[in-house]
Design a protein around this motif. Sequence first.
Motif: not given
Length: 167
Positions: A3-12
């Motif tokens: 498990v890892k943490i990600v931060q999305t940066g754009t609207i998909t």
Amino acid sequence: MEVKIVQTGTITAYIGVRASSAMSDLGESVARAFDELLSRRDEIMNIKNPQVTYGITPPNYKGNAGSVDFYCCFEVEPIGNVPHGMVHLHLLPRMYTVTHYAGPSNLTEEAYDYTSRWIKENGFAYDDVAYYIERYDEKTIFEADDARSEIQIFCPVKRVEKEVDPE
């Protein structure tokens, strides 16, 4: 499992087919929706990667005993015309856990249980105003008992505010 943490940066943006049913019948409904999505792939413009599909669930999914929705989608960029009878979703940037699950699809719930424990142990909580995402690619095998199958599970999370000790 990892498990890892990600931060999305754009609207998909996603276009796909909605499956809606009681949780007990959701598997059959989702299978039909994925069949429709794949048979109508040529109607969807600007698919980002035609080898990758997504299962997207709204916040009402977890623990809901009534009717739930599940969206079988392709990611698109930019979004074009939405084919008749399909839906489009826009997901805002946010923080997710990403769990890499390898194993039979009929045991995917174990990955969610593992993720739930990880979230609690690492100072996070589910962000239940956001969509959950499962990512399927060429390593995903949809037969229920094939242990070689792999998926990525994205769960929206937020940091838990630590209570300040008044002393």
